[in-house]
Scaffold this motif. Structure first.
Motif, short mmCIF file in Angstrom:
data_model
loop_
_atom_site.label_atom_id
_atom_site.label_comp_id
_atom_site.label_asym_id
_atom_site.label_seq_id
_atom_site.Cartn_x
_atom_site.Cartn_y
_atom_site.Cartn_z
N SER A 70 -36.70 -77.02 71.46
CA SER A 70 -36.52 -77.12 72.91
C SER A 70 -35.50 -76.07 73.31
O SER A 70 -34.49 -75.87 72.63
CB SER A 70 -36.02 -78.51 73.31
OG SER A 70 -34.79 -78.80 72.69
N GLY A 71 -35.81 -75.39 74.39
CA GLY A 71 -34.86 -74.39 74.88
C GLY A 71 -34.66 -73.26 73.90
O GLY A 71 -35.60 -72.60 73.46
N LYS A 72 -33.40 -73.06 73.52
CA LYS A 72 -33.03 -71.90 72.71
C LYS A 72 -32.79 -72.21 71.24
O LYS A 72 -32.22 -71.38 70.51
CB LYS A 72 -31.77 -71.26 73.31
CG LYS A 72 -31.99 -70.78 74.75
CD LYS A 72 -30.74 -70.16 75.33
CE LYS A 72 -31.00 -69.69 76.77
NZ LYS A 72 -29.79 -69.06 77.36
N ALA A 73 -33.20 -73.40 70.78
CA ALA A 73 -33.01 -73.75 69.37
C ALA A 73 -34.10 -74.73 68.94
O ALA A 73 -34.69 -75.42 69.78
CB ALA A 73 -31.63 -74.34 69.13
N GLY A 74 -34.35 -74.77 67.64
CA GLY A 74 -35.37 -75.70 67.15
C GLY A 74 -35.27 -75.92 65.65
O GLY A 74 -34.66 -75.13 64.92
N PHE A 75 -35.84 -77.02 65.19
CA PHE A 75 -35.91 -77.36 63.77
C PHE A 75 -37.37 -77.37 63.33
O PHE A 75 -38.27 -77.67 64.12
CB PHE A 75 -35.31 -78.74 63.51
CG PHE A 75 -33.81 -78.82 63.65
CD1 PHE A 75 -32.99 -78.57 62.56
CD2 PHE A 75 -33.23 -79.13 64.88
CE1 PHE A 75 -31.61 -78.65 62.68
CE2 PHE A 75 -31.86 -79.20 65.01
CZ PHE A 75 -31.04 -78.96 63.92
N ALA A 76 -37.58 -77.07 62.06
CA ALA A 76 -38.92 -77.15 61.48
C ALA A 76 -38.82 -77.50 60.01
O ALA A 76 -37.82 -77.16 59.35
CB ALA A 76 -39.67 -75.83 61.66
N ASP A 77 -39.83 -78.21 59.51
CA ASP A 77 -39.93 -78.52 58.08
C ASP A 77 -40.92 -77.55 57.45
O ASP A 77 -42.05 -77.41 57.94
CB ASP A 77 -40.41 -79.95 57.86
CG ASP A 77 -39.38 -80.98 58.27
OD1 ASP A 77 -38.19 -80.63 58.39
OD2 ASP A 77 -39.77 -82.15 58.50
#
Length: 501
Positions: A70-77
């Protein structure tokens, strides 16, 4: 279906976006220096603040399986062959272009990530991205991440989807490889030499089974896919190898069910100067070595039943096992006619030409086999059903043969090998008569093998184990198709009803 087509259309549009931005959607070599498991082993126990101070820079690569951005950052596996690792991407760290790639990526896409190792506030090991490289676009959506792949047809026909979506299946096939390695190590450590023998044979022998037939154009002869490796391996014993084994595929043109596939994997072993008692010890050693892959103490659970592979295996004759279950002692039955009459009374199916030995074997199949849950060696088989085994010295009607049973099914077959060429020729001739009487699975007469025996074969103990059934047992798989990566399947029908070629 329309939803899937819509998703595929969107993914192709994203592929075109990558091309327009000068990025290859199906990329090239990427250097990674760590796997997920390596990172967890190296850093899981390291404190969050200590990791920040260390600034460990690593490169990983894998398939994106989950994303929260979301927005300017994110997580992924991301998942590689060893497991899962989390990635954290920030726009101000990787730049607008690379963050746009990350944000627009679909589940199933492959990426390379270079970054430092950190821990989140919840303590999860994470790679904080400094550089993102797009590696390969997935043009089809992955199976639902919560449900995995449940349809058996999809699992067996599209194994790659099963491996992507079902971690337990992925683990099972890695365990299969480890089990085979453990068996090979056991054999090598005990002085056996691994060899390769022909898959295409001029006649099919070494087992009672119906072969697949093909044609060799240059020689203009029919040939047979091997149904066993036995007769070639015993020729090597004649030649002086003394201890040999072969682990590979054999082929039988028979029905398919939970325990049978037309092509399957076996190990056959032969040791000069051994008899069935030595081979029993060998078999027990092989099973225990394989079990170590999945259980330190040899105790496993198969389809809800606990089985102890760590203790001493039970040993009992076929006659005594039948007597235990039925109260019938075949030693007291004097004639073939009396045995056939008994079979009729007990509703055991038999052929009119069967002898007492055939009937005893049928009684075992009918009343005993399913009851053998804990590991049990059944020995002293009738000669009639053991055409390649040496006769028992005290009782020539019986052969020095055993089978190992676990969880109600056969795991291995072995015997003191018949090394008398005269008796062997006679047994082949008896098998030929059975074939004439309608037994399509009877052994053919192999005069070349008889000739090899005439040059002299030392007393020998031989063994065959079905690797697929053993893997089923050790990984708690109900069907043989669950342990064969690409099992035999009937061709699918096309829209017009024709089978696909």
């Amino acid at each position: 279906m329309s939803q899937e087509l819509d998703q595929m259309r969107v993914r192709r549009e994203k592929m075109d976006e990558l091309k327009a931005a000068g990025i290859e959607p199906f990329g090239r070599r990427y250097h990674r220096d760590h796997l997920a498991q390596d990172l967890h082993e190296q850093f899981d126990q390291v404190d969050k603040d200590e990791l920040l101070e260390q600034e460990n820079m690593v490169s990983i690569a894998g398939r994106m399986m989950r994303k929260r951005s979301s927005g300017k950052a994110g997580f992924a596996d991301f998942v590689d062959r060893t497991g899962k690792i989390q990635v954290y991407a920030r726009k101000d760290m990787v730049g607008d272009e690379q963050y746009h790639i990350f944000k627009r990526a679909d589940l199933g896409d492959f990426m390379g990530i270079k970054g430092d190792v950190i821990k989140t506030n919840t303590g999860e090991l994470t790679i904080r991205a400094r550089e993102i490289t797009f590696l390969s676009k997935a043009l089809r959506p992955l199976p639902n991440k919560w449900e995995g792949v449940k349809d058996p047809e999809t699992i067996y026909r599209q194994r790659y989807l099963d491996l992507i979506a079902n971690p337990e299946s992925f683990k099972r096939f890695h365990q299969r490889t480890a089990i085979i390695k453990a068996i090979r190590k056991y054999m090598d450590d005990h002085g056996f030499t691994e060899v390769e023998t022909p898959i295409l044979n001029t006649q099919a022998g070494g087992a009672n089974a119906r072969p697949f037939i093909t044609h060799h154009n240059a020689l203009n002869i029919d040939m047979y896919l091997r149904i066993a490796t036995e007769l070639y391996l015993k020729r090597l014993i004649v030649g002086g190898f003394e201890r040999v084994y072969e682990l590979g595929r054999v082929f039988r043109n028979e029905g398919m069910d939970l325990q049978h596939n037309p092509e399957f994997t076996t190990i056959e072993t032969y040791a000069a100067y051994w008899d069935l008692w030595d081979v029993m010890d060998e078999t027990e050693g092989i099973i225990k070595a394989a079990a170590k892959v999945v259980s330190d103490d040899g105790k496993i659970t198969y389809q809800g039943t606990e089985i102890d592979l760590g203790g001493e295996f039970k040993r009992i004759t076929m006659n005594d096992a039948v007597k235990e279950q039925t109260g019938i002692d075949f030693k007291e039955i004097k004639t073939d006619e009396e045995a056939r009459q008994l079979a009729a009374e007990k509703h055991v199916k038999y052929e009119k030409w069967w002898s007492k030995g055939h009937i005893l074997s049928a009684f075992f199949d009918e009343f005993v086999e399913d009851t053998l849950i804990q590991p049990t060696f059944i020995y002293e088989f009738p000669v009639e059903v053991s055409p390649l085994a040496k006769r028992n010295q005290e009782n020539p009607e019986m052969a020095d043969r055993f089978e190992l049973y676990i969880a109600g099914g056969e795991m291995g077959n072995a015997f003191s090998e018949l090394n008398d060429p005269i008796d062997q020729k006679y047994r082949f001739e008896m098998q030929a008569k059975e074939k004439a009487n309608g037994n399509d699975e009877a052994e053919p007469v192999d005069l070349d093998y008889v000739e090899a025996l005439e040059y002299g074969m030392p007393p020998t103990g031989g063994l065959g184990i079905g690797i697929d059934r053993l893997v089923m047992l050790l990984t708690d798989a109900k069907s043989i198709r669950d342990v064969i990566l690409f099992p035999t399947m009937r061709p699918e029908k096309t829209a017009d009803g024709e089978e696909e070629k």
